[in-house]
Design a protein around this motif. Structure first.
Motif, mmCIF file in Angstrom:
data_model
loop_
_atom_site.group_PDB
_atom_site.id
_atom_site.type_symbol
_atom_site.label_atom_id
_atom_site.label_comp_id
_atom_site.label_asym_id
_atom_site.label_seq_id
_atom_site.Cartn_x
_atom_site.Cartn_y
_atom_site.Cartn_z
ATOM 1 N N ALA A 76 -30.382 -74.842 59.305
ATOM 2 C CA ALA A 76 -29.778 -73.607 59.802
ATOM 3 C C ALA A 76 -28.625 -73.151 58.913
ATOM 4 O O ALA A 76 -28.416 -71.951 58.713
ATOM 5 C CB ALA A 76 -29.281 -73.811 61.231
ATOM 6 N N ALA A 77 -27.884 -74.095 58.368
ATOM 7 C CA ALA A 77 -26.746 -73.739 57.524
ATOM 8 C C ALA A 77 -27.180 -72.999 56.264
ATOM 9 O O ALA A 77 -26.428 -72.171 55.729
ATOM 10 C CB ALA A 77 -25.962 -74.989 57.148
ATOM 11 N N GLN A 78 -28.384 -73.272 55.795
ATOM 12 C CA GLN A 78 -28.865 -72.614 54.582
ATOM 13 C C GLN A 78 -29.256 -71.160 54.823
ATOM 14 O O GLN A 78 -29.356 -70.371 53.875
ATOM 15 C CB GLN A 78 -30.071 -73.381 54.006
ATOM 16 C CG GLN A 78 -29.830 -74.878 53.818
ATOM 17 C CD GLN A 78 -28.556 -75.161 53.047
ATOM 18 O OE1 GLN A 78 -28.313 -74.572 51.994
ATOM 19 N NE2 GLN A 78 -27.734 -76.070 53.552
ATOM 20 N N VAL A 79 -29.500 -70.815 56.078
ATOM 21 C CA VAL A 79 -29.882 -69.435 56.404
ATOM 22 C C VAL A 79 -28.751 -68.470 56.045
ATOM 23 O O VAL A 79 -28.986 -67.392 55.505
ATOM 24 C CB VAL A 79 -30.232 -69.309 57.905
ATOM 25 C CG1 VAL A 79 -30.438 -67.837 58.284
ATOM 26 C CG2 VAL A 79 -31.477 -70.113 58.210
ATOM 27 N N ILE A 80 -27.521 -68.860 56.346
ATOM 28 C CA ILE A 80 -26.377 -67.983 56.090
ATOM 29 C C ILE A 80 -26.275 -67.667 54.602
ATOM 30 O O ILE A 80 -26.045 -66.528 54.196
ATOM 31 C CB ILE A 80 -25.078 -68.643 56.594
ATOM 32 C CG1 ILE A 80 -25.199 -69.001 58.085
ATOM 33 C CG2 ILE A 80 -23.900 -67.715 56.363
ATOM 34 C CD1 ILE A 80 -25.503 -67.821 58.968
ATOM 35 N N THR A 81 -26.467 -68.690 53.765
ATOM 36 C CA THR A 81 -26.427 -68.467 52.315
ATOM 37 C C THR A 81 -27.564 -67.564 51.868
ATOM 38 O O THR A 81 -27.377 -66.635 51.070
ATOM 39 C CB THR A 81 -26.508 -69.804 51.569
ATOM 40 O OG1 THR A 81 -25.451 -70.660 52.018
ATOM 41 C CG2 THR A 81 -26.392 -69.589 50.070
ATOM 42 N N GLY A 82 -28.755 -67.822 52.393
ATOM 43 C CA GLY A 82 -29.923 -67.027 52.006
ATOM 44 C C GLY A 82 -29.789 -65.573 52.395
ATOM 45 O O GLY A 82 -30.118 -64.669 51.612
ATOM 46 N N TRP A 108 -26.476 -60.150 58.257
ATOM 47 C CA TRP A 108 -25.817 -61.442 58.427
ATOM 48 C C TRP A 108 -25.675 -61.781 59.909
ATOM 49 O O TRP A 108 -25.948 -62.907 60.337
ATOM 50 C CB TRP A 108 -24.451 -61.399 57.751
ATOM 51 C CG TRP A 108 -23.735 -62.716 57.742
ATOM 52 C CD1 TRP A 108 -23.944 -63.769 56.913
ATOM 53 C CD2 TRP A 108 -22.669 -63.098 58.620
ATOM 54 N NE1 TRP A 108 -23.074 -64.790 57.214
ATOM 55 C CE2 TRP A 108 -22.286 -64.410 58.248
ATOM 56 C CE3 TRP A 108 -22.005 -62.458 59.663
ATOM 57 C CZ2 TRP A 108 -21.264 -65.091 58.908
ATOM 58 C CZ3 TRP A 108 -20.990 -63.146 60.312
ATOM 59 C CH2 TRP A 108 -20.631 -64.432 59.931
ATOM 60 N N VAL A 109 -25.256 -60.788 60.713
ATOM 61 C CA VAL A 109 -25.111 -61.015 62.152
ATOM 62 C C VAL A 109 -26.473 -61.247 62.804
ATOM 63 O O VAL A 109 -26.615 -62.082 63.702
ATOM 64 C CB VAL A 109 -24.389 -59.815 62.820
ATOM 65 C CG1 VAL A 109 -24.366 -59.984 64.332
ATOM 66 C CG2 VAL A 109 -22.972 -59.704 62.294
ATOM 67 N N MET A 110 -27.508 -60.521 62.338
ATOM 68 C CA MET A 110 -28.836 -60.719 62.900
ATOM 69 C C MET A 110 -29.344 -62.131 62.625
ATOM 70 O O MET A 110 -30.034 -62.732 63.453
ATOM 71 C CB MET A 110 -29.823 -59.691 62.323
ATOM 72 C CG MET A 110 -29.603 -58.272 62.790
ATOM 73 S SD MET A 110 -29.332 -58.097 64.576
ATOM 74 C CE MET A 110 -30.833 -58.811 65.234
ATOM 75 N N ALA A 111 -29.012 -62.678 61.467
ATOM 76 C CA ALA A 111 -29.373 -64.068 61.176
ATOM 77 C C ALA A 111 -28.670 -65.013 62.148
ATOM 78 O O ALA A 111 -29.266 -65.971 62.652
ATOM 79 C CB ALA A 111 -29.009 -64.411 59.734
ATOM 80 N N ALA A 112 -27.393 -64.737 62.433
ATOM 81 C CA ALA A 112 -26.651 -65.568 63.378
ATOM 82 C C ALA A 112 -27.251 -65.469 64.787
ATOM 83 O O ALA A 112 -27.361 -66.474 65.505
ATOM 84 C CB ALA A 112 -25.180 -65.144 63.390
ATOM 85 N N ILE A 113 -27.637 -64.259 65.178
ATOM 86 C CA ILE A 113 -28.270 -64.072 66.494
ATOM 87 C C ILE A 113 -29.584 -64.833 66.556
ATOM 88 O O ILE A 113 -29.906 -65.491 67.554
ATOM 89 C CB ILE A 113 -28.477 -62.573 66.779
ATOM 90 C CG1 ILE A 113 -27.122 -61.883 66.989
ATOM 91 C CG2 ILE A 113 -29.369 -62.363 67.998
ATOM 92 C CD1 ILE A 113 -27.205 -60.373 67.122
ATOM 93 N N GLY A 114 -30.364 -64.761 65.485
ATOM 94 C CA GLY A 114 -31.628 -65.489 65.441
ATOM 95 C C GLY A 114 -31.424 -66.993 65.553
ATOM 96 O O GLY A 114 -32.175 -67.682 66.260
ATOM 97 N N LEU A 115 -30.418 -67.514 64.879
ATOM 98 C CA LEU A 115 -30.112 -68.944 64.968
ATOM 99 C C LEU A 115 -29.701 -69.324 66.388
ATOM 100 O O LEU A 115 -30.090 -70.386 66.903
ATOM 101 C CB LEU A 115 -29.001 -69.304 63.985
ATOM 102 C CG LEU A 115 -29.347 -69.222 62.490
ATOM 103 C CD1 LEU A 115 -28.104 -69.461 61.644
ATOM 104 C CD2 LEU A 115 -30.430 -70.238 62.131
#
Length: 230
Positions: A76-82, A108-115
């Motif tokens: 999950a941490a790699q998603v933020i970088t990607g 970026w926020v949508m990635a956080a929501i997805g996580l």
């Protein structure tokens, strides 16, 4: 209850919820003709959810191995970088302003929501999505209404050399009390031997003045083209 196991129904629910939340924000972006629209936001949100699910439950068969240490946050941490690289592709400079920052932040926020959805953190994910939607719809209108007045604008005008356009422009700007920051004249032959480009950086108090200025210049016989940036 095995914390490393999730049934198919719960998996489906999380992915569908991610689809709906991503679609809500994507719809707003699509309606305003932004680079990252409906499909992009859905894909980012669902992709983040799937990676979170994979990170938490995809290695269930190794959970009881003595030499295996489970870390649900690693993938999950790699998603933020990607997503950072994806967002960077939407940012561009145009004149004095930088476009695409809101779109990049939205991804970026949508990635956080997805996580969050993938981790089963439903309530914060839904609340965050609602707040993001509200900020994009409501704060955007407030920003344009109350904060746009102080922004610098760049007006590029191609005029015929020797015409009276510059005097007309100066008189109009003075009459309307438009604050001019800079004026430059370019006689480069790329515009044509009989043409020159005038670049004016100014601040207008409201949109009516900008529109009136463009209409005024467009009616002048020596003006060949107009371009307003900012």
């Amino acid at each position: 209850m095995n914390p490393w196991h999730i049934d198919a129904l719960e998996l489906t629910f999380r992915l569908v919820l991610s689809f709906l939340l991503g679609g809500l924000i994507g719809f707003e972006r699509e309606m305003n003709n932004h680079a990252a629209g409906l499909r992009t936001n859905i894909l980012v949100c669902m992709g983040s959810t799937l990676i979170m699910l994979l990170s938490m439950y995809g290695f269930e068969m190794f959970a009881d191995e003595p030499n295996v240490r489970m870390d649900p946050a690693r993938l999950a941490a790699q998603v933020i970088t990607g997503v950072g690289f994806l967002g960077a592709g939407t940012i561009m400079q145009k004149g004095l302003s930088v476009k695409g920052l809101t779109t990049a932040a939205t991804l970026w926020v949508m990635a956080a929501i997805g996580l969050a959805v993938g981790a089963g953190f439903y309530y914060p994910a839904i609340i965050c999505c609602a707040l993001v939607f509200g900020s994009l719809r409501i704060l955007n209108k407030i920003e344009h209404r109350f904060m746009a007045a102080g922004r610098s604008l760049i007006l590029r005008i191609q005029i015929v050399k020797g015409s009276n356009c510059l005097n007309e422009l100066q008189n109009y700007l003075t009459a309307k009390e438009v604050r001019v920051k800079n004026i430059s004249i370019d006689n480069d032959e790329q515009f044509g031997k009989s043409m020159q480009q005038v670049t004016v950086t100014f601040v207008a108090s409201n949109n009516k003045i900008r529109i009136a200025l463009l209409n005024k210049l467009n009616r002048l016989p020596g003006v060949k083209s107009l371009k307003l940036e900012g």
